[in-house]
Design a protein around this motif. Structure first.
Motif, PDB file in Angstrom:
ATOM      1  N   LYS A 255      26.981  25.689  43.824  1.00 40.85           N
ATOM      2  CA  LYS A 255      27.237  26.296  45.293  1.00 40.85           C
ATOM      3  C   LYS A 255      27.394  25.041  45.992  1.00 40.85           C
ATOM      4  CE  LYS A 255      23.547  29.747  43.926  1.00 40.85           C
ATOM      5  NZ  LYS A 255      22.042  30.356  44.193  1.00 40.85           N
ATOM      6  N   ASN A 256      27.619  25.362  47.145  1.00 43.94           N
ATOM      7  CA  ASN A 256      27.766  24.243  48.403  1.00 43.94           C
ATOM      8  C   ASN A 256      26.513  24.536  49.417  1.00 43.94           C
ATOM      9  OD1 ASN A 256      28.548  26.851  49.685  1.00 43.94           O
ATOM     10  ND2 ASN A 256      29.820  25.415  50.948  1.00 43.94           N
ATOM     11  N   THR A 257      25.427  24.819  48.688  1.00 46.71           N
ATOM     12  CA  THR A 257      24.388  24.993  49.657  1.00 46.71           C
ATOM     13  C   THR A 257      23.910  23.521  50.480  1.00 46.71           C
ATOM     14  OG1 THR A 257      23.347  26.352  48.071  1.00 46.71           O
ATOM     15  CG2 THR A 257      21.771  25.571  49.776  1.00 46.71           C
ATOM     16  N   THR A 258      23.821  23.535  51.693  1.00 46.24           N
ATOM     17  CA  THR A 258      23.423  22.552  52.539  1.00 46.24           C
ATOM     18  C   THR A 258      22.222  21.945  52.411  1.00 46.24           C
ATOM     19  OG1 THR A 258      24.696  23.282  54.377  1.00 46.24           O
ATOM     20  CG2 THR A 258      23.332  21.639  54.850  1.00 46.24           C
ATOM     21  N   PRO A 259      21.950  20.612  51.811  1.00 47.22           N
ATOM     22  CA  PRO A 259      20.718  20.338  51.420  1.00 47.22           C
ATOM     23  C   PRO A 259      19.597  20.134  52.586  1.00 47.22           C
ATOM     24  CG  PRO A 259      22.484  18.234  51.845  1.00 47.22           C
ATOM     25  CD  PRO A 259      23.016  19.533  51.969  1.00 47.22           C
ATOM     26  N   THR A 260      18.330  20.353  52.198  1.00 43.82           N
ATOM     27  CA  THR A 260      17.280  20.397  53.216  1.00 43.82           C
ATOM     28  C   THR A 260      16.165  19.443  52.704  1.00 43.82           C
ATOM     29  OG1 THR A 260      16.098  22.227  51.773  1.00 43.82           O
ATOM     30  CG2 THR A 260      17.699  22.916  53.907  1.00 43.82           C
ATOM     31  N   SER A 261      15.693  18.685  53.775  1.00 39.77           N
ATOM     32  CA  SER A 261      14.446  17.563  53.576  1.00 39.77           C
ATOM     33  C   SER A 261      13.323  18.684  53.061  1.00 39.77           C
ATOM     34  CB  SER A 261      14.186  17.132  54.731  1.00 39.77           C
ATOM     35  OG  SER A 261      13.147  15.965  54.610  1.00 39.77           O
ATOM     36  N   GLY A 262      12.709  17.968  51.905  1.00 35.43           N
ATOM     37  CA  GLY A 262      11.446  18.624  51.107  1.00 35.43           C
ATOM     38  C   GLY A 262      11.929  19.503  50.027  1.00 35.43           C
TER      39      GLY A 262
END
Length: 435
Positions: A255-262
């Motif tokens: 996927k191209n899910t935007t990374p998230t902190s944590g």
């Protein structure tokens, strides 16, 4: 349909001829002769209309290509508005194939410029077909006409060049041919931009890993968990990382899910891949995000060197990432006044050999197919090129990933790569043709 219709008519006429010939009354023969004339007239008309329709189809095809080429010339500044009509006639004359049926076709081209609605070229063709049968009934000619419109100005293009930098690209002149082809594609697409931002291109060199740039060592979207664990008590500063990452956790790798902190699963695992060390003679070049700095794009292509194993999936995943807004590649936001065509051009010279989890092609291919399904569902057009100068089988996953059979290319000699990329460039730059 014309041939079968004629056969049927001839059979019917034959039956009546036999029946009437056996009849004794002479007036029946006269009536038959009179009735035969309109039958033959209908048959002749069908032949003439069929030939005229075929000529019109050939005219339409030539007009479509003419409108496209004139619009490309005009949008790139190759011709001026005063040269449109002359250029249109010249293109049409070179493209039209039904000259026996329509020996003379007049071409008119109309240009409409608009900054708000997009510019258009309308090309109209008119000709006269000389009938073979209908002239007996008083119709010596048929007028034949068609038109085509090419529109541009409201479509912007973003293209990710995902290029195989693996060790086998050193063989048979494949790397040099790919570099020449990729630079030519940049040169082919860049003139389509009338203003900055009309066309963007990114470069994604890949091997087993991709290089996202060592300067990003302090970014939240890089996951150093495995990198730290591999060093144990000898844990080093993250600023010694050489810039490479491996595939994301499953299913984020597709996927191209935007990374998230944590959320480590959405982040990109760092790896101290030896070929990402700038001291390596086969240094894997970092990804270049979307840009319209054409010289810098070509310089990045020139700097590529062959090294490492093949993981097409990670290259494709990052190609998609470069087309996406937000971290990590931060593609520019899209202007709602325009429509956008996003595409990935993936070139590889071999079968998949290694990714984060597997060292066999079928498991790596399975992940890649999921990725391709997701990208195509997001309206990404995918072109795939297999450079197969050896005895590898034709790649099933590259065929699967292409957005249609016409977007998969098999290259058996390195020097064919340039012509293939030129064909892809033509497809990418093809403007909408409306009738």
């Amino acid at each position: 349909m014309v041939t079968s219709g004629l056969t049927l008519v001839s059979r019917i006429v034959g039956r009546y001829v036999a029946r009437f010939a056996a009849a004794e009354q002479g007036n029946i023969a006269v009536i038959f002769a009179i009735a035969l004339l309109p039958v033959l007239g209908f048959v002749g008309a069908a032949v003439d209309y069929s030939r005229a329709a075929q000529a019109r189809s050939a005219m339409q095809a030539a007009l479509d290509s003419t409108a496209l080429m004139v619009s490309k010339d005009l949008s790139s500044g190759t011709i001026t508005t005063s040269q449109i009509s002359t250029k249109a006639q010249a293109y049409f004359n070179a493209l039209f194939t039904a000259t026996n049926a329509l020996p003379s076709v007049s071409i008119a081209a109309t240009y409409t410029a608009s900054t708000s609605m997009g510019s258009t070229i309308e090309v109209t063709g008119t000709g006269t077909y000389t009938t073979a049968f209908m002239k007996v009934a008083g119709f010596p000619t048929l007028d034949v006409g068609a038109n085509s419109t090419s529109a541009w100005g409201l479509v912007r293009m973003r293209v990710a060049l995902v290029l195989d930098n693996t060790g086998s690209m050193a063989d048979d002149g494949k790397m040099a041919a790919m570099q020449t082809a990729a630079k030519s594609l940049v040169d082919q697409l860049s003139p389509l931009a009338k203003t900055n931002g009309d066309v963007y291109i990114s470069i994604v060199p890949f091997a087993k890993d991709v290089n996202v740039g060592a300067s990003n060592y302090n970014k939240y979207w890089v996951d150093f968990s495995d990198w730290d664990a591999a060093r144990g008590t000898r844990s080093a500063n993250h600023n010694t990382w050489t810039g490479c990452v491996v595939d994301r956790d499953q299913d984020y790798d597709t996927k191209n899910t935007t990374p998230t902190s944590g959320n480590a699963g959405t982040q990109f695992p760092a790896e101290q891949y030896s070929y990402c060390d700038t001291g390596s003679s086969s240094y894997l070049q970092p990804i270049m995000p979307l840009s319209y700095d054409w010289n810098s794009l070509k310089s990045r292509i020139d700097a590529m060197k062959p090294t490492g194993n093949t993981n097409q999936g990670i290259g494709l995943a990052w190609g998609w990432m470069t087309l996406s807004t937000g971290d990590p590649m931060n593609a520019p936001a899209k202007d709602t006044n325009y429509t956008y065509k996003d595409a990935i051009v993936l070139l590889s010279d071999g079968l998949n050999t290694q990714n984060r989890w597997y060292s066999n092609a079928w498991q790596i291919d399975a992940r890649q197919k999921k990725l391709c399904d997701n990208a195509k569902a997001a309206n990404i057009t995918i072109y795939t090129v297999q450079v197969n100068t050896g005895s590898d089988p034709t790649s099933s996953v590259l065929q699967y990933c292409a957005s249609g059979s016409d977007k998969f290319y098999l290259v058996t000699k390195a020097d064919q790569t340039v012509s293939v990329f030129k064909d892809i460039g033509t497809s990418l730059s093809k403007l909408r043709v409306a009738r």
